[in-house]
Design an enzyme around this catalytic site. Structure first.
Site, short mmCIF file in Angstrom:
data_model
loop_
_atom_site.label_atom_id
_atom_site.label_comp_id
_atom_site.label_asym_id
_atom_site.label_seq_id
_atom_site.Cartn_x
_atom_site.Cartn_y
_atom_site.Cartn_z
CB SER A 68 -0.93 -0.07 1.20
OG SER A 68 -1.75 1.06 1.26
CG ASP A 279 -3.44 3.95 -0.90
OD1 ASP A 279 -4.12 3.69 -1.91
OD2 ASP A 279 -3.36 3.16 0.07
CD GLU A 379 -9.84 3.08 8.44
OE1 GLU A 379 -9.66 2.67 9.58
OE2 GLU A 379 -9.09 2.81 7.48
CB ALA A 380 -10.05 10.58 8.93
N GLY A 510 -1.85 -0.84 14.80
CA GLY A 510 -1.87 -2.21 14.31
C GLY A 510 -0.76 -2.45 13.28
NE ARG A 516 -1.04 4.75 14.03
CZ ARG A 516 0.16 4.87 13.46
NH1 ARG A 516 0.89 5.93 13.69
NH2 ARG A 516 0.63 3.91 12.66
C1 16G Z 1 -4.32 -0.37 7.81
C2 16G Z 1 -5.81 -0.50 7.56
C3 16G Z 1 -6.47 0.86 7.66
C4 16G Z 1 -6.15 1.51 9.01
C5 16G Z 1 -4.65 1.52 9.26
C6 16G Z 1 -4.41 1.93 10.70
C7 16G Z 1 -6.94 -2.05 6.06
C8 16G Z 1 -7.05 -2.55 4.66
N1 16G Z 1 -6.06 -1.06 6.24
O1 16G Z 1 -3.71 0.38 6.81
O2 16G Z 1 -7.84 0.68 7.53
O3 16G Z 1 -6.62 2.82 9.04
O4 16G Z 1 -4.13 0.22 9.08
O5 16G Z 1 -3.06 1.84 10.98
O6 16G Z 1 -7.61 -2.51 6.97
P1 16G Z 1 -2.54 1.88 12.48
O7 16G Z 1 -3.19 0.75 13.23
O8 16G Z 1 -1.07 1.77 12.37
O9 16G Z 1 -2.96 3.21 13.02
MG MG Z 2 -3.77 1.20 0.44
#
Ligand code: 16G
Ligand code: MG
Length: 545
Positions: A68, A279, A379-380, A510, A516
């Site tokens: 991504s 993206d 999502e934002a 995640g 965060r």
């Molecule tokens: C991943 C997720 C996205 C989420 C982001 C949060 C999918 C396909 N993508 O990119 O939805 O906003 O993780 O990242 O589910 P973080 O947990 O590092 O904040």
């Molecule tokens: Mg992506």
């Protein structure tokens, strides 16, 4: 599993020894790491995909190789279930186990146990479609995936080429519904439904040019193909990756949304123009414009996932109102995460829509949106789509026959049916989302500035804190409050109280080893200060790494 099957996996897994010192976990976006570490993981996800297909009556499963918005040297792998949605969460622990199995023998033993537990009839043969983005490591990893799929004897691996992530999800969904499911069918579907919506615009004005930042990834290339067949839209595509630019480097939706500055290739010469960014794998979309008063500054006015959601909600609500009392019975709802700007939530609530919150990560939002007749989720960060319940869609199609052609009600119903085809029902899709935004703006006769005035974002700030153990943070299911460490939420609440319209939350990432922090308040200074004091609290409760 018989001896021949066991021998097949033992033999192929010798080709893909697991690198030392990696511990991977199938997070919100599948497995992601430096591409040089991933061959064994992708090979094993190939095996998992075959088993998933077999578990579901040999339905087609998708395997996408992408990282991504990560840097170009990273890569990743994730699985699309036959519905076109994300891999069932119940299978994630198995994905983790096999990805980390230290030897071929351990791998075989895990697979054997799982096949027995899940009662998978391994003899039938499954089918897996493999897609990849434009990363240079993609081809090599795809070969590993093929070998993994085929090591489950009788299973078929189909290389469907370089695709955006949402294209693969769409194709898998279409295939399992018995519909035409090639990439050209995907384009054909977008073109037909877009033209239909354009044809239903009451007063058509000349539309202005859109400038698209393709993040030097697959999305810009696919958009080039798409616009060749569309006459009602004028798009100039930059950052296609052909002009020497590097994937996601200073470009793309993630960069523009997080930094709120212009991507490379854009500047004051574009002031006031309607611009958009994809993206790296084109499942996120944001819009922006460069304010004319910036005079050489690099700040942008951002229209993020929340603004896109608000525009979609407004348009759909308008069509339901035209249908009248029967249309008003439709349960139109919105799903957001804790990151949604408070002003956007107020805006959709004032419109009379139901708003529910989900945990971060597409699969969580998708699940909740399915509970509505029409569920819009975003999502934002720009990932989102609109889901139509089958029964509501059949009702709409029926109404198309009841109302007389050319009447307002017939047009409104036809717009909703076309919209349900245009928007990708499997996952958020930057290409289809962009076409929907463009047609709605044309329908309304709005500029990007006018759209931006729907509501004014509350100032916000996001920071990340490196801690010793991020799993020490446990939140409520909507991530708005921290349950652990004990006492931290009270301390956060005490900080929030000091600010007008203050709101803040913490959550463990995640995808990165950090906690965060998000804060929102009536001024930027206040949002910054709230974020920084909450970050301090995180450090003092968890200790910094
Ligand atoms: C991943 C997720 C996205 C989420 C982001 C949060 C999918 C396909 N993508 O990119 O939805 O906003 O993780 O990242 O589910 P973080 O947990 O590092 O904040
Ligand atoms: Mg992506």
């Amino acid at each position: 599993m018989d001896e021949t099957q066991i021998a097949s996996i033992l033999k192929s897994s010798e080709l893909y020894p697991i690198p030392q010192s990696v511990k991977l976990s199938y997070g919100t976006a599948g497995f992601r790491a430096d591409a040089s570490l991933l061959e064994s993981t992708v090979y094993r996800v190939g095996i998992l995909s075959s088993l998933r297909s077999l578990k579901l009556n040999s339905s087609t499963v998708g395997l996408m190789i992408t990282a991504s918005h990560n840097k170009v040297s990273d890569n990743g792998v994730k699985v699309s279930d036959p519905s076109g949605g994300m891999l069932s969460q119940e299978w994630e622990p198995f994905a983790d186990q096999i990805a980390n199995a230290s030897s071929p023998r351990e791998l075989v033993s895990l697979i054997k146990d799982f096949v027995e537990k899940e009662e998978i009839a391994i003899e039938k043969g499954g089918e897996v479609w493999l897609g990849r983005d434009t990363r240079p490591s993609g081809e090599r990893l795809l070969r590993a995936a093929e070998i993994g799929v085929r090591s489950v004897l009788g299973s078929v691996a189909v290389d469907v080429g370089v695709l955006t992530t949402p294209q693969l999800h769409w194709m898998v969904r279409a295939k399992n519904k018995g519909l035409n499911a090639t990439e050209s069918d995907y384009f054909e579907n977008l073109i037909t439904s877009f033209k239909c919506l354009i044809g239903l615009i009451p007063v058509k004005l000349e539309s202005s040019k859109l400038v698209l930042d393709g993040a030097n990834g697959v999305g810009g290339l696919k958009m080039e193909v798409l616009i060749r067949s569309l006459s009602d839209i004028d798009v100039e595509i930059r950052n296609t990756g052909r002009d020497g630019g590097v994937l996601n480097e200073g470009v793309g939706a993630d960069f523009v949304q997080k930094e709120k500055v212009v991507p490379l290739g854009f500047g004051v010469k574009d002031a006031g123009m309607r611009c958009a960014s994809f993206d790296g794998d084109a499942d996120r979309l944001v819009y922006f414009y460069i304010p004319s008063e910036s005079c050489g500054g690099d700040k942008v006015e951002l229209l993020d996932g929340d603004k896109i959601l608000s525009l979609f909600a407004l348009f759909i609500k308008e069509q339901l109102n035209i249908i009248g009392d029967e249309g008003k019975k439709c349960r139109l709802g919105v799903v957001q995460t804790a990151y949604a700007n408070g002003a956007s939530t107020d805006y959709v609530k004032e419109m009379g829509l139901e708003v529910v919150f989900a945990k971060t990560g597409v699969k969580h939002l998708h699940e909740k949106a399915e509970e509505f007749d029409v569920g819009i989720y975003f999502e934002a960060n720009g990932h989102g789509t609109i889901l139509f319940a089958e029964c509501f869609l059949s009702w709409l199609v029926g109404k198309q026959k009841d109302y007389s052609e050319g009447s307002d009600k017939h047009n409104a119903v036809s717009r909703l049916v076309a919209l349900s085809n245009l928007i990708n029902q499997a996952v958020g899709d930057a290409l289809s989302g962009l076409l929907l935004v463009e047609v709605i703006l044309q329908h309304m006769g709005w500029s990007v500035q006018k759209w931006n005035e729907l509501y004014k974002d509350l100032p916000s700030r996001q920071v990340k804190v490196e801690v010793l153990d991020r799993t020490a943070v446990v939140t409520t299911s909507e991530e708005t409050e921290a349950l652990k460490p004990l006492g931290i939420q009270d301390a956060i609440n005490a900080e929030i109280k000091k600010y007008g319209r203050g709101r803040a939350f913490i959550r463990p990432s995640g995808t990165e080893d950090v906690v965060r922090v998000y804060a929102e308040a009536s001024t930027q200074e206040a949002a910054d200060s709230l974020a920084s004091s909450v970050a301090q609290l995180v450090k003092s409760f968890l200790g910094s790494s």
